[in-house]
Design a protein around this motif. Structure first.
Motif, PDB file in Angstrom:
ATOM      1  N   GLN A 368     -11.328   8.198 -46.634  1.00 10.07           N
ATOM      2  CA  GLN A 368     -12.251   8.109 -45.491  1.00 10.07           C
ATOM      3  C   GLN A 368     -13.313   9.164 -45.773  1.00 10.07           C
ATOM      4  O   GLN A 368     -12.987  10.341 -45.915  1.00 10.07           O
ATOM      5  CB  GLN A 368     -11.466   8.441 -44.220  1.00 10.07           C
ATOM      6  N   ILE A 369     -14.559   8.730 -45.872  1.00 14.66           N
ATOM      7  CA  ILE A 369     -15.602   9.665 -46.309  1.00 14.66           C
ATOM      8  C   ILE A 369     -16.546   9.989 -45.160  1.00 14.66           C
ATOM      9  O   ILE A 369     -16.983   9.074 -44.449  1.00 14.66           O
ATOM     10  CB  ILE A 369     -16.395   9.027 -47.461  1.00 14.66           C
ATOM     11  N   PHE A 370     -16.835  11.251 -44.986  1.00 11.52           N
ATOM     12  CA  PHE A 370     -17.810  11.691 -43.976  1.00 11.52           C
ATOM     13  C   PHE A 370     -18.886  12.497 -44.673  1.00 11.52           C
ATOM     14  O   PHE A 370     -18.596  13.270 -45.580  1.00 11.52           O
ATOM     15  CB  PHE A 370     -17.144  12.595 -42.932  1.00 11.52           C
ATOM     16  N   TRP A 371     -20.120  12.345 -44.234  1.00  9.58           N
ATOM     17  CA  TRP A 371     -21.183  13.153 -44.803  1.00  9.58           C
ATOM     18  C   TRP A 371     -22.211  13.488 -43.744  1.00  9.58           C
ATOM     19  O   TRP A 371     -22.291  12.844 -42.697  1.00  9.58           O
ATOM     20  CB  TRP A 371     -21.841  12.444 -45.992  1.00  9.58           C
ATOM     21  N   VAL A 372     -22.976  14.529 -44.046  1.00  7.65           N
ATOM     22  CA  VAL A 372     -24.014  14.964 -43.129  1.00  7.65           C
ATOM     23  C   VAL A 372     -25.251  14.137 -43.427  1.00  7.65           C
ATOM     24  O   VAL A 372     -25.673  14.038 -44.571  1.00  7.65           O
ATOM     25  CB  VAL A 372     -24.298  16.469 -43.340  1.00  7.65           C
ATOM     26  N   VAL A 373     -25.793  13.520 -42.400  1.00  9.15           N
ATOM     27  CA  VAL A 373     -26.933  12.635 -42.619  1.00  9.15           C
ATOM     28  C   VAL A 373     -28.219  13.451 -42.701  1.00  9.15           C
ATOM     29  O   VAL A 373     -28.468  14.314 -41.864  1.00  9.15           O
ATOM     30  CB  VAL A 373     -27.039  11.602 -41.469  1.00  9.15           C
ATOM     31  N   GLY A 374     -28.997  13.182 -43.740  1.00  8.50           N
ATOM     32  CA  GLY A 374     -30.313  13.823 -43.889  1.00  8.50           C
ATOM     33  C   GLY A 374     -30.181  15.316 -44.096  1.00  8.50           C
ATOM     34  O   GLY A 374     -29.245  15.800 -44.711  1.00  8.50           O
ATOM     35  N   ASN A 375     -31.086  16.061 -43.514  1.00 10.44           N
ATOM     36  CA  ASN A 375     -31.138  17.507 -43.753  1.00 10.44           C
ATOM     37  C   ASN A 375     -30.916  18.241 -42.423  1.00 10.44           C
ATOM     38  O   ASN A 375     -31.726  19.054 -42.014  1.00 10.44           O
ATOM     39  CB  ASN A 375     -32.513  17.840 -44.352  1.00 10.44           C
ATOM     40  N   GLN A 376     -29.821  17.891 -41.756  1.00 10.31           N
ATOM     41  CA  GLN A 376     -29.573  18.468 -40.434  1.00 10.31           C
ATOM     42  C   GLN A 376     -29.141  19.928 -40.548  1.00 10.31           C
ATOM     43  O   GLN A 376     -28.467  20.303 -41.498  1.00 10.31           O
ATOM     44  CB  GLN A 376     -28.458  17.698 -39.732  1.00 10.31           C
ATOM     45  N   THR A 377     -29.503  20.705 -39.527  1.00 10.43           N
ATOM     46  CA  THR A 377     -29.023  22.084 -39.524  1.00 10.43           C
ATOM     47  C   THR A 377     -27.593  22.095 -39.012  1.00 10.43           C
ATOM     48  O   THR A 377     -27.172  21.202 -38.296  1.00 10.43           O
ATOM     49  CB  THR A 377     -29.882  22.965 -38.596  1.00 10.43           C
ATOM     50  N   GLN A 378     -26.871  23.145 -39.371  1.00  4.70           N
ATOM     51  CA  GLN A 378     -25.470  23.222 -38.953  1.00  4.70           C
ATOM     52  C   GLN A 378     -25.385  23.328 -37.430  1.00  4.70           C
ATOM     53  O   GLN A 378     -26.272  23.883 -36.799  1.00  4.70           O
ATOM     54  CB  GLN A 378     -24.831  24.454 -39.583  1.00  4.70           C
ATOM     55  N   GLY A 379     -24.331  22.784 -36.865  1.00  2.00           N
ATOM     56  CA  GLY A 379     -24.170  22.827 -35.416  1.00  2.00           C
ATOM     57  C   GLY A 379     -24.763  21.588 -34.780  1.00  2.00           C
ATOM     58  O   GLY A 379     -24.442  21.218 -33.667  1.00  2.00           O
ATOM     59  N   ASN A 380     -25.656  20.942 -35.496  1.00  3.52           N
ATOM     60  CA  ASN A 380     -26.280  19.738 -34.964  1.00  3.52           C
ATOM     61  C   ASN A 380     -26.075  18.609 -35.964  1.00  3.52           C
ATOM     62  O   ASN A 380     -26.996  17.879 -36.303  1.00  3.52           O
ATOM     63  CB  ASN A 380     -27.775  20.037 -34.758  1.00  3.52           C
ATOM     64  N   GLN A 381     -24.830  18.515 -36.456  1.00  3.39           N
ATOM     65  CA  GLN A 381     -24.596  17.587 -37.560  1.00  3.39           C
ATOM     66  C   GLN A 381     -24.469  16.148 -37.088  1.00  3.39           C
ATOM     67  O   GLN A 381     -23.773  15.857 -36.124  1.00  3.39           O
ATOM     68  CB  GLN A 381     -23.322  17.983 -38.300  1.00  3.39           C
ATOM     69  N   ILE A 382     -25.152  15.261 -37.794  1.00  2.87           N
ATOM     70  CA  ILE A 382     -24.952  13.842 -37.563  1.00  2.87           C
ATOM     71  C   ILE A 382     -24.159  13.345 -38.764  1.00  2.87           C
ATOM     72  O   ILE A 382     -24.501  13.638 -39.907  1.00  2.87           O
ATOM     73  CB  ILE A 382     -26.297  13.108 -37.488  1.00  2.87           C
ATOM     74  N   LEU A 383     -23.073  12.613 -38.494  1.00  2.00           N
ATOM     75  CA  LEU A 383     -22.206  12.217 -39.593  1.00  2.00           C
ATOM     76  C   LEU A 383     -22.361  10.747 -39.951  1.00  2.00           C
ATOM     77  O   LEU A 383     -22.439   9.897 -39.077  1.00  2.00           O
ATOM     78  CB  LEU A 383     -20.745  12.476 -39.216  1.00  2.00           C
ATOM     79  N   GLY A 384     -22.402  10.504 -41.260  1.00  2.00           N
ATOM     80  CA  GLY A 384     -22.256   9.142 -41.753  1.00  2.00           C
ATOM     81  C   GLY A 384     -20.801   9.000 -42.166  1.00  2.00           C
ATOM     82  O   GLY A 384     -20.143  10.001 -42.440  1.00  2.00           O
ATOM     83  N   ASN A 385     -20.295   7.798 -42.167  1.00  2.00           N
ATOM     84  CA  ASN A 385     -18.925   7.665 -42.668  1.00  2.00           C
ATOM     85  C   ASN A 385     -18.670   6.292 -43.261  1.00  2.00           C
ATOM     86  O   ASN A 385     -19.358   5.333 -42.932  1.00  2.00           O
ATOM     87  CB  ASN A 385     -17.902   7.977 -41.576  1.00  2.00           C
ATOM     88  N   GLN A 386     -17.729   6.259 -44.164  1.00  2.63           N
ATOM     89  CA  GLN A 386     -17.345   4.995 -44.801  1.00  2.63           C
ATOM     90  C   GLN A 386     -15.868   5.059 -45.182  1.00  2.63           C
ATOM     91  O   GLN A 386     -15.386   6.095 -45.625  1.00  2.63           O
ATOM     92  CB  GLN A 386     -18.203   4.754 -46.050  1.00  2.63           C
ATOM     93  N   THR A 387     -15.186   3.946 -44.993  1.00  2.00           N
ATOM     94  CA  THR A 387     -13.769   3.883 -45.365  1.00  2.00           C
ATOM     95  C   THR A 387     -13.645   3.144 -46.686  1.00  2.00           C
ATOM     96  O   THR A 387     -14.217   2.073 -46.848  1.00  2.00           O
ATOM     97  CB  THR A 387     -12.977   3.113 -44.285  1.00  2.00           C
ATOM     98  N   LEU A 388     -12.942   3.727 -47.621  1.00  2.00           N
ATOM     99  CA  LEU A 388     -12.657   3.026 -48.876  1.00  2.00           C
ATOM    100  C   LEU A 388     -11.189   2.629 -48.850  1.00  2.00           C
ATOM    101  O   LEU A 388     -10.298   3.480 -48.834  1.00  2.00           O
ATOM    102  CB  LEU A 388     -12.957   3.915 -50.088  1.00  2.00           C
TER     103      LEU A 388
END
Ligand code: C5P
Length: 427
Positions: A368-388
């Motif tokens: 299960q993969i999570f990543w920070v979308v774009g160049n967000q600053t910490q504390g205001n993270q938007i997550l992308g995710n994908q299940t393999l």
């Protein structure tokens, strides 16, 4: 051209259909195996008229599959397992009849059913009489297959077994080999440098004993191999494992967490991406006994101290590369993984459950993969995710590399946009 062993650990399902070119498939099996591939052969009834399953069995070292609903093979490796097993389905030769059946989605024999059931790329090498090839029925079928992202390699032009001259000859085994290898090399990470850690670490208790874990290194090694295929230059820093390093990586062997940390720090300055797949021991003995500890008492207390967190240290660097961590958890997978992503200030985390038959020391895994979308600053993270979904580690590694490449470039372009905006404001 001399090929490196660049099909190492690739699982190739070779489909053979009825045509005189089937004799070349025998040589192809041998060549694919020489390049390190594992080959399973599926033959249609027509193919068995031209070449015997026994020949293909001897060359592939595996029983040949011919029937869709054969009790013996369905209880061994049935059609769905075969479809899942394959990294690629290569049909060579592909007859006009098979191409027509594939174009119409028929599933009336083992090979056509497999082609429908697999998520692996399907590649076909047509071979037929030149009139049959140029016939508009065949050409329309080929167009249909092309639209479905089925890759068509060949045919070549030249003298045909039927005495005619024209397009319809199957490509030679050497060309088929190169085209197949090409499919695995994506070029996604061309010109980038990656540092990958893998395997367990060993922390000494005394001169004969140590603390370690069940990591086999397979996931990290598969990631390193997939990165090389994607065109990256890769340093693989590995704890003690029982597997051979992939070709074309710079391989550094270490034992302890401290040694792994030092090797990473020496390598990381010019790296674009850091993937921490190692299961680094979290604790080591505060004092390593100089002599073998004697079992003189019923209890033995060891004082342990934390090892350096290599991943967190890399992520803290002022010019940190794109950082990818792994989170192996036995419970609360998603919550723990996302916490790790945030606390260690990572760009991406790949989470997997470990325990009975999962994660460590097994061939398959699910991520299960999570990543920070774009160049967000910490504390205001938007997550992308994908299940393999559960799959061989080799395939998961290739999928993971694809996601990493996408996010890496997305982050880079977001950073470039920010720099551009700031420069415009200054002017
Ligand atoms: O905190 P935890 O050990 O669960 O984090 C796992 C991730 O951190 C993995 O990517 C692992 O390679 C990395 N790690 C590290 N150094 C440590 C411990 C973990 O790089 N000492």
């Amino acid at each position: 051209m001399m090929l490196m062993k660049n099909l190492s650990n690739k699982r190739i399902l070779l489909g053979v259909t009825g045509g005189i070119a089937a004799y070349k498939s025998a040589e192809l099996v041998r060549r694919l195996r020489d390049q390190g591939a594992e080959v399973r052969v599926v033959m249609t009834r027509g193919a068995c008229e031209f070449i015997t399953p026994l020949t293909m069995q001897a060359l592939s070292g595996r029983a040949v599959h011919t029937e869709l609903l054969d009790h013996a093979s369905e209880s061994g490796m049935g059609h769905i397992e075969l479809a899942r097993w394959s990294d690629i389905v290569l049909v060579a030769p592909a007859s006009a009849n098979f191409i027509a059946r594939l174009a119409h989605g028929l599933a009336d024999d083992l090979l056509s059913t497999l082609c429908l059931a697999t998520t692996a790329p399907v590649v076909i090498a047509p071979a037929m009489n030149q009139q049959m090839w140029t016939n508009s029925a065949t050409q329309e079928n080929i167009e249909t297959l092309g639209r479905r992202s089925i890759k068509i390699i060949g045919p070549a032009e030249g003298a045909q077994a039927c005495g005619e001259i024209g397009p319809g000859r199957m490509l030679e085994p050497e060309q088929l080999l190169q085209e197949t290898a090409q499919i695995f090399s994506t070029g996604l990470l061309t010109d980038l440098k990656l540092t990958v850690t893998a395997g367990p670490t060993r922390e000494a208790i005394d001169p004969v004993r140590y603390i370690t874990n069940h990591s086999s290194g397979r996931m990290g090694y598969a990631v390193a191999r997939a990165a090389v295929e994607a065109g990256a230059s890769v340093t693989l820093i590995s704890g003690p494992v029982a597997i051979d390093p992939p070709h074309r990586v710079r391989h550094i062997s270490v034992d302890t967490a401290d040694q792994m940390r030092d090797a990473v720090m020496l390598d990381i300055a010019d790296s674009d991406i850091f993937i921490a797949a190692a299961a680094v021991a979290d604790y080591r003995c505060a004092d390593v006994a100089e002599q073998k500890i004697k079992k003189n008492s019923d209890d033995l207390n060891l004082v342990l101290q934390k090892t350096p967190d290599i991943l967190a240290e890399v992520a803290r660097l002022s010019r940190a590369p794109f950082t990818v961590g792994f989170a192996a958890e036995t419970e609360n997978l998603l919550v723990n993984a996302q916490l790790k992503l945030k606390n260690k200030n990572l760009d991406m985390i790949a989470a997997n459950l470990v325990g009975e038959g999962l994660g460590f020391n097994v061939d398959e895994n699910a991520l299960q993969i999570f990543w920070v979308v774009g160049n967000q600053t910490q504390g205001n993270q938007i997550l992308g995710n994908q299940t393999l979904e559960k799959a061989p580690k080799e395939r998961l590694a290739r999928q993971l590399i694809q996601i990493i490449a996408n996010c890496y470039y997305e982050k880079k372009s977001a950073q470039e946009n920010t720099i551009q905006e700031n420069t415009t404001q200054v002017h």
